[in-house]
Design a protein around this motif. Structure first.
Motif, PDB file in Angstrom:
ATOM      1  N   MET A   1       0.276 -34.358  76.186  1.00  0.00           N
ATOM      2  CA  MET A   1       0.098 -34.590  74.758  1.00  0.00           C
ATOM      3  C   MET A   1       1.275 -35.384  74.218  1.00  0.00           C
ATOM      4  N   ASN A   2       1.008 -36.576  73.727  1.00  0.00           N
ATOM      5  CA  ASN A   2       2.026 -37.446  73.156  1.00  0.00           C
ATOM      6  C   ASN A   2       1.734 -37.683  71.679  1.00  0.00           C
ATOM      7  N   SER A   3       2.733 -38.149  70.971  1.00  0.00           N
ATOM      8  CA  SER A   3       2.591 -38.446  69.536  1.00  0.00           C
ATOM      9  C   SER A   3       1.940 -37.279  68.804  1.00  0.00           C
ATOM     10  N   LEU A   4       2.456 -36.104  69.030  1.00  0.00           N
ATOM     11  CA  LEU A   4       1.856 -34.901  68.454  1.00  0.00           C
ATOM     12  C   LEU A   4       1.955 -34.898  66.934  1.00  0.00           C
ATOM     13  N   LYS A   5       0.922 -34.313  66.318  1.00  0.00           N
ATOM     14  CA  LYS A   5       0.830 -34.216  64.866  1.00  0.00           C
ATOM     15  C   LYS A   5       0.741 -32.736  64.467  1.00  0.00           C
ATOM     16  N   PRO A   6       1.119 -32.406  63.256  1.00  0.00           N
ATOM     17  CA  PRO A   6       0.993 -31.008  62.818  1.00  0.00           C
ATOM     18  C   PRO A   6      -0.426 -30.474  62.964  1.00  0.00           C
ATOM     19  N   GLU A   7      -1.417 -31.324  62.801  1.00  0.00           N
ATOM     20  CA  GLU A   7      -2.810 -30.874  62.933  1.00  0.00           C
ATOM     21  C   GLU A   7      -3.210 -30.573  64.373  1.00  0.00           C
ATOM     22  N   ASP A   8      -2.328 -30.848  65.330  1.00  0.00           N
ATOM     23  CA  ASP A   8      -2.582 -30.461  66.725  1.00  0.00           C
ATOM     24  C   ASP A   8      -2.182 -29.009  66.984  1.00  0.00           C
ATOM     25  N   THR A   9      -1.566 -28.374  66.012  1.00  0.00           N
ATOM     26  CA  THR A   9      -1.158 -26.986  66.155  1.00  0.00           C
ATOM     27  C   THR A   9      -2.372 -26.088  66.381  1.00  0.00           C
ATOM     28  N   ALA A  10      -2.343 -25.336  67.476  1.00  0.00           N
ATOM     29  CA  ALA A  10      -3.477 -24.474  67.832  1.00  0.00           C
ATOM     30  C   ALA A  10      -3.141 -23.700  69.093  1.00  0.00           C
ATOM     31  N   MET A  11      -4.010 -22.753  69.420  1.00  0.00           N
ATOM     32  CA  MET A  11      -3.989 -22.136  70.736  1.00  0.00           C
ATOM     33  C   MET A  11      -4.822 -23.028  71.648  1.00  0.00           C
ATOM     34  N   TYR A  12      -4.268 -23.402  72.776  1.00  0.00           N
ATOM     35  CA  TYR A  12      -4.950 -24.286  73.705  1.00  0.00           C
ATOM     36  C   TYR A  12      -5.435 -23.486  74.913  1.00  0.00           C
ATOM     37  N   TYR A  13      -6.680 -23.754  75.299  1.00  0.00           N
ATOM     38  CA  TYR A  13      -7.310 -23.043  76.405  1.00  0.00           C
ATOM     39  C   TYR A  13      -7.781 -24.015  77.469  1.00  0.00           C
ATOM     40  N   CYS A  14      -7.558 -23.641  78.702  1.00  0.00           N
ATOM     41  CA  CYS A  14      -8.126 -24.347  79.834  1.00  0.00           C
ATOM     42  C   CYS A  14      -9.473 -23.707  80.143  1.00  0.00           C
ATOM     43  N   ALA A  15     -10.446 -24.529  80.531  1.00  0.00           N
ATOM     44  CA  ALA A  15     -11.782 -24.023  80.818  1.00  0.00           C
ATOM     45  C   ALA A  15     -12.352 -24.714  82.048  1.00  0.00           C
TER      46      ALA A  15
ATOM     47  N   TYR B   1     -16.265 -29.294  86.618  1.00  0.00           N
ATOM     48  CA  TYR B   1     -15.713 -29.809  85.370  1.00  0.00           C
ATOM     49  C   TYR B   1     -14.563 -28.905  84.952  1.00  0.00           C
ATOM     50  N   MET B   2     -13.546 -29.519  84.409  1.00  0.00           N
ATOM     51  CA  MET B   2     -12.488 -28.747  83.766  1.00  0.00           C
ATOM     52  C   MET B   2     -12.185 -29.378  82.422  1.00  0.00           C
ATOM     53  N   GLY B   3     -11.811 -28.532  81.484  1.00  0.00           N
ATOM     54  CA  GLY B   3     -11.563 -29.045  80.148  1.00  0.00           C
ATOM     55  C   GLY B   3     -10.459 -28.302  79.441  1.00  0.00           C
ATOM     56  N   TRP B   4     -10.010 -28.907  78.368  1.00  0.00           N
ATOM     57  CA  TRP B   4      -9.054 -28.282  77.460  1.00  0.00           C
ATOM     58  C   TRP B   4      -9.715 -28.144  76.096  1.00  0.00           C
ATOM     59  N   PHE B   5      -9.571 -26.985  75.520  1.00  0.00           N
ATOM     60  CA  PHE B   5     -10.072 -26.695  74.184  1.00  0.00           C
ATOM     61  C   PHE B   5      -8.926 -26.166  73.342  1.00  0.00           C
ATOM     62  N   ARG B   6      -9.122 -26.167  72.039  1.00  0.00           N
ATOM     63  CA  ARG B   6      -8.097 -25.606  71.165  1.00  0.00           C
ATOM     64  C   ARG B   6      -8.754 -24.918  69.988  1.00  0.00           C
ATOM     65  N   GLN B   7      -8.026 -23.946  69.454  1.00  0.00           N
ATOM     66  CA  GLN B   7      -8.529 -23.202  68.316  1.00  0.00           C
ATOM     67  C   GLN B   7      -7.389 -22.912  67.357  1.00  0.00           C
ATOM     68  N   ALA B   8      -7.518 -23.453  66.155  1.00  0.00           N
ATOM     69  CA  ALA B   8      -6.547 -23.192  65.100  1.00  0.00           C
ATOM     70  C   ALA B   8      -7.008 -21.979  64.298  1.00  0.00           C
ATOM     71  N   PRO B   9      -6.087 -21.291  63.623  1.00  0.00           N
ATOM     72  CA  PRO B   9      -6.474 -20.111  62.844  1.00  0.00           C
ATOM     73  C   PRO B   9      -7.570 -20.427  61.835  1.00  0.00           C
ATOM     74  N   GLY B  10      -8.623 -19.627  61.849  1.00  0.00           N
ATOM     75  CA  GLY B  10      -9.716 -19.800  60.905  1.00  0.00           C
ATOM     76  C   GLY B  10     -10.690 -20.899  61.239  1.00  0.00           C
ATOM     77  N   LYS B  11     -10.509 -21.524  62.407  1.00  0.00           N
ATOM     78  CA  LYS B  11     -11.391 -22.628  62.786  1.00  0.00           C
ATOM     79  C   LYS B  11     -12.111 -22.313  64.088  1.00  0.00           C
ATOM     80  N   GLU B  12     -13.175 -23.065  64.325  1.00  0.00           N
ATOM     81  CA  GLU B  12     -13.922 -22.927  65.574  1.00  0.00           C
ATOM     82  C   GLU B  12     -13.123 -23.521  66.742  1.00  0.00           C
ATOM     83  N   ARG B  13     -13.401 -23.006  67.934  1.00  0.00           N
ATOM     84  CA  ARG B  13     -12.801 -23.597  69.117  1.00  0.00           C
ATOM     85  C   ARG B  13     -13.438 -24.959  69.352  1.00  0.00           C
ATOM     86  N   GLU B  14     -12.609 -25.972  69.546  1.00  0.00           N
ATOM     87  CA  GLU B  14     -13.110 -27.326  69.708  1.00  0.00           C
ATOM     88  C   GLU B  14     -12.646 -27.939  71.020  1.00  0.00           C
TER      89      GLU B  14
END
Length: 126
Positions: free
Chosen positions: A80-94, A30-43
């Motif tokens: 990533m298409n149609s990006l929104k400000p709420e997509d702002t985060a650090m993105y991690y591959c896993a 399995y491979m995945g992408w996760f993201r973490q915005a400041p002050g939030k959990e990694r999702e």
């Protein structure tokens, strides 16, 4: 040992597109992408079963993000298409090379993944 190297982050205006890349060494199922915005959990954002190609996406990105893979290059992408400000985060591959995940909720759970990249920043301005 599995190693992951991400690239492709940057800054873009809302409505724009970015493609992140993750090159993997070693076997994974399995491979995945996760993201973490400041002050939030990694999702979890998206996960792919690397052998069969089955994918699973978070509701927040369905219809906008995809995870193509290039087996010849040992690479996974996050388009990533149609990006929104709420997509702002650090993105991690896993990656995971353990037993099969039974529940789809596990596919987006960071506890299901054993290996992580260093992260790449994505900033979307309005």
């Amino acid at each position: 040992e599995v190693q992951l190297v991400e690239s492709g982050g940057g800054s873009v205006q809302a409505g724009g597109s970015l493609r992140l890349s993750c090159v993997v060494s070693g076997y994974t199922n399995y491979m995945g992408w996760f993201r973490q915005a400041p002050g939030k959990e990694r999702e979890g954002v998206a996960t792919i079963l690397t052998g069969g190609g089955t994918t699973y996406y978070a509701d927040s990105v369905k219809g906008r993000f995809t995870v193509p893979q290039d087996n010849a290059k040992n690479a996974l992408y996050l388009q990533m298409n149609s990006l929104k400000p709420e997509d702002t985060a650090m993105y991690y591959c896993a990656a995971r090379k353990g037993r099969s995940l039974i529940l789809y909720s596990q596919w987006l759970d960071k506890q299901s993944f054993d290996y992580w990249g260093q992260g790449t920043q994505v900033t979307v301005s309005s």
